[in-house]
Scaffold this active site. Structure first.
Site, PDB file in Angstrom:
ATOM      1  N   GLU A 183      66.537  -4.815 -18.582  1.00 49.50           N
ATOM      2  CA  GLU A 183      67.433  -5.294 -19.780  1.00 49.50           C
ATOM      3  C   GLU A 183      68.708  -5.017 -19.325  1.00 49.50           C
ATOM      4  O   GLU A 183      70.234  -4.713 -19.007  1.00 49.50           O
ATOM      5  CB  GLU A 183      66.877  -4.190 -20.352  1.00 49.50           C
ATOM      6  CG  GLU A 183      65.927  -4.221 -21.653  1.00 49.50           C
ATOM      7  CD  GLU A 183      64.470  -3.100 -21.043  1.00 49.50           C
ATOM      8  OE1 GLU A 183      64.024  -3.574 -21.439  1.00 49.50           O
ATOM      9  OE2 GLU A 183      64.701  -3.953 -19.770  1.00 49.50           O
ATOM     10  N   CYS A 243      65.347   2.385 -20.974  1.00 48.05           N
ATOM     11  CA  CYS A 243      66.955   1.074 -21.112  1.00 48.05           C
ATOM     12  C   CYS A 243      66.902   0.575 -22.834  1.00 48.05           C
ATOM     13  O   CYS A 243      68.166   1.221 -23.437  1.00 48.05           O
ATOM     14  CB  CYS A 243      65.526  -0.016 -21.197  1.00 48.05           C
ATOM     15  SG  CYS A 243      65.722  -0.509 -19.226  1.00 48.05           S
ATOM     16  N   ALA A 283      26.033 -24.207  -7.183  1.00 49.30           N
ATOM     17  CA  ALA A 283      25.939 -23.802  -5.820  1.00 49.30           C
ATOM     18  C   ALA A 283      24.615 -24.869  -5.702  1.00 49.30           C
ATOM     19  O   ALA A 283      23.874 -24.959  -6.885  1.00 49.30           O
ATOM     20  CB  ALA A 283      25.245 -22.997  -5.630  1.00 49.30           C
ATOM     21  N   THR A 312      27.812 -13.873  -1.439  1.00 46.04           N
ATOM     22  CA  THR A 312      28.735 -14.654  -1.971  1.00 46.04           C
ATOM     23  C   THR A 312      29.402 -15.365   0.008  1.00 46.04           C
ATOM     24  O   THR A 312      29.424 -16.111   0.780  1.00 46.04           O
ATOM     25  CB  THR A 312      29.943 -15.217  -2.500  1.00 46.04           C
ATOM     26  OG1 THR A 312      29.226 -14.714  -3.649  1.00 46.04           O
ATOM     27  CG2 THR A 312      31.165 -15.837  -2.378  1.00 46.04           C
ATOM     28  N   LEU A 365      39.244 -15.192   0.748  1.00 50.77           N
ATOM     29  CA  LEU A 365      39.746 -14.629  -0.437  1.00 50.77           C
ATOM     30  C   LEU A 365      40.606 -14.364  -0.092  1.00 50.77           C
ATOM     31  O   LEU A 365      40.571 -13.546  -0.198  1.00 50.77           O
ATOM     32  CB  LEU A 365      38.838 -13.671  -0.354  1.00 50.77           C
ATOM     33  CG  LEU A 365      37.216 -14.214  -0.987  1.00 50.77           C
ATOM     34  CD1 LEU A 365      36.088 -12.605  -0.997  1.00 50.77           C
ATOM     35  CD2 LEU A 365      36.589 -15.414  -1.734  1.00 50.77           C
ATOM     36  N   ARG A 377      46.454 -18.353  -0.875  1.00 51.87           N
ATOM     37  CA  ARG A 377      47.321 -18.986  -0.092  1.00 51.87           C
ATOM     38  C   ARG A 377      48.350 -19.787  -0.955  1.00 51.87           C
ATOM     39  O   ARG A 377      48.903 -21.308  -0.076  1.00 51.87           O
ATOM     40  CB  ARG A 377      46.029 -19.836   0.240  1.00 51.87           C
ATOM     41  CG  ARG A 377      44.926 -19.673   1.473  1.00 51.87           C
ATOM     42  CD  ARG A 377      44.350 -20.243   1.676  1.00 51.87           C
ATOM     43  NE  ARG A 377      43.398 -21.120   0.684  1.00 51.87           N
ATOM     44  CZ  ARG A 377      42.628 -20.249   0.596  1.00 51.87           C
ATOM     45  NH1 ARG A 377      41.753 -19.750   1.395  1.00 51.87           N
ATOM     46  NH2 ARG A 377      40.340 -20.768  -0.200  1.00 51.87           N
ATOM     47  N   GLU A 406      35.398 -13.369  -8.236  1.00 51.14           N
ATOM     48  CA  GLU A 406      35.085 -14.689  -6.711  1.00 51.14           C
ATOM     49  C   GLU A 406      33.368 -15.087  -6.755  1.00 51.14           C
ATOM     50  O   GLU A 406      33.434 -14.136  -5.567  1.00 51.14           O
ATOM     51  CB  GLU A 406      36.140 -15.187  -6.461  1.00 51.14           C
ATOM     52  CG  GLU A 406      37.324 -15.402  -7.329  1.00 51.14           C
ATOM     53  CD  GLU A 406      37.562 -16.565  -5.923  1.00 51.14           C
ATOM     54  OE1 GLU A 406      37.516 -17.800  -5.957  1.00 51.14           O
ATOM     55  OE2 GLU A 406      38.789 -16.212  -6.142  1.00 51.14           O
ATOM     56  N   GLY A 447      28.781 -14.705  -7.204  1.00 51.43           N
ATOM     57  CA  GLY A 447      27.541 -15.600  -7.335  1.00 51.43           C
ATOM     58  C   GLY A 447      27.379 -14.599  -8.572  1.00 51.43           C
ATOM     59  O   GLY A 447      27.578 -13.823  -9.645  1.00 51.43           O
TER      60      GLY A 447
END
Length: 363
Positions: free
Chosen positions: A46, A78, A156, A194, A202, A205, A292, A294
């Site tokens: 703001e 604000c 898998a 994993t 991990l 990217r 992320e 198993g």
């Protein structure tokens, strides 16, 4: 409001532990000022919008995805700045879930004679800041369980089929989408199984800017993490390992010298106490955690009822007998009926998004 949401999204990975906020000032049908918040630049959206509008802010309408704050934090309120600038109308997508605000900003504006409207694009605004909401109301992170599965529910290929099967279950488009999810996360949580199976990095990217490194969290009760694994060789004070093992063993000392932080936690029925782990991440101002992992970690998280959101990337490929399931069948079956289910096409795949907990139910 669409523009305000677009601006707010630019604060992704840059605003936390504050919410992502975008603000647009309009006068006589023309945009006169806009801004979005990043934590390091301190100023709220703001204020940036007011500064860019200057005197044109008087009599203008503010479109914003989140209620203007009413309290002194790192900056003055604000809501008061908007009043002092003469903004006559505020259109907000949602109320601030922060208990320090929670409607007080609207009350200040209304008391000063400004017209206040709430609810435009509310669903989009809530999804944008659901991690902030979960954290500010519970001091726990929003937990998203992400998995890529075959048509028959495997993550898998069976051992006998691995050499003949493609390396990835899902498409390049889906994997790019996962990178975007990593960028929007503060931490990635996985299990030692994993890491041993995939030797995954991990990392985020996307090459997009972020204020804090993506924290890579590994659950490793017996401290089996190889010192030559990719995650250890790439550690730059961004790897946190929870374990039940002693922290003064030669292996533990070697990992710490490699730039890995170790934390000892108690065991639970199926491994480490994931609730304690999430409490520690919340203490570190981690708002968005993506699992992320198993079947074992996925099942433990579902069993502990700590998963807020489920994102499944599905393909038409089948694994057949011997394929590794994404979670124990009894748990996978329980989450088939998700609330607020959304289905998207990602390349040749489907992406199913659903919620196991509504973080806004009391807001």
């Amino acid at each position: 409001m669409d523009r305000a949401l677009e601006l707010a999204h630019r604060g992704e990975a840059l605003a936390a532990p504050n919410p992502m906020v975008g603000a647009v000032l309009v006068k006589d049908g023309r945009l006169v000022g806009e801004g979005f918040h990043t934590y390091q630049k301190i100023k709220h959206a703001e204020i940036i919008a007011l500064e860019s509008a200057g005197r044109k802010a008087r009599g203008a309408t503010l479109y914003i995805n989140l209620e203007p704050c009413s309290h002194h934090g790192r900056t003055p309120p604000c809501a008061k700045a908007l009043i002092d600038a003469g903004v006559r109308r505020v259109v907000a997508a949602m109320r601030d879930p922060n208990p320090k605000v929670a409607g007080r900003g609207f009350k200040l504006l209304h008391a000063a004679g400004a017209k206040v409207e709430v609810g435009l694009r509310q669903r989009e605004a809530q999804e944008l800041n659901e991690g902030f909401t979960r954290w500010i109301t519970s001091r726990l992170p929003l937990v998203t369980l992400k998995s890529a599965v075959t048509l028959d529910g495997a993550i898998a290929w069976p051992p006998r089929a691995r050499k003949k099967s493609p390396r990835w279950i899902t498409s390049a488009e889906s994997r790019n989408e996962v990178q975007k999810m990593r960028h929007a996360s503060d931490a990635i949580l996985t299990g030692i199984g994993t890491v041993l199976a995939d030797d995954a990095l991990l990392t985020d990217r996307t090459k997009l800017p972020r204020r804090r490194p993506l924290l890579r969290v590994v659950l490793d009760s017996r401290l089996r993490l190889p010192e030559r694994s990719k995650i250890i060789r790439s550690a730059k004070n961004d790897v946190l390992v929870f374990t039940a093992a002693k922290l003064d063993s030669p292996k533990a000392i070697a990992l710490q010298k490699a730039g890995v932080e170790l934390m000892r936690v108690k065991r639970a029925h199926s491994g480490l106490d994931i609730r304690t782990i999430l409490g520690e991440l919340g203490r570190r101002q981690i708002q968005n955690v993506m699992i992320e992992a198993g079947s074992k970690v996925n099942s433990a998280a579902l069993l502990a009822r700590v998963v807020d959101k489920l994102v499944i990337f599905g393909t038409d490929k089948t694994a057949g007998a011997g394929g590794k399931p994404w979670a124990e069948k009894r748990l996978a079956d329980k989450v088939k009926k998700l609330s607020a289910l959304r289905i998207q096409h990602i390349g040749p795949d489907y992406c199913y998004t659903g919620y196991l907990r509504d973080v806004y139910r009391n807001h």
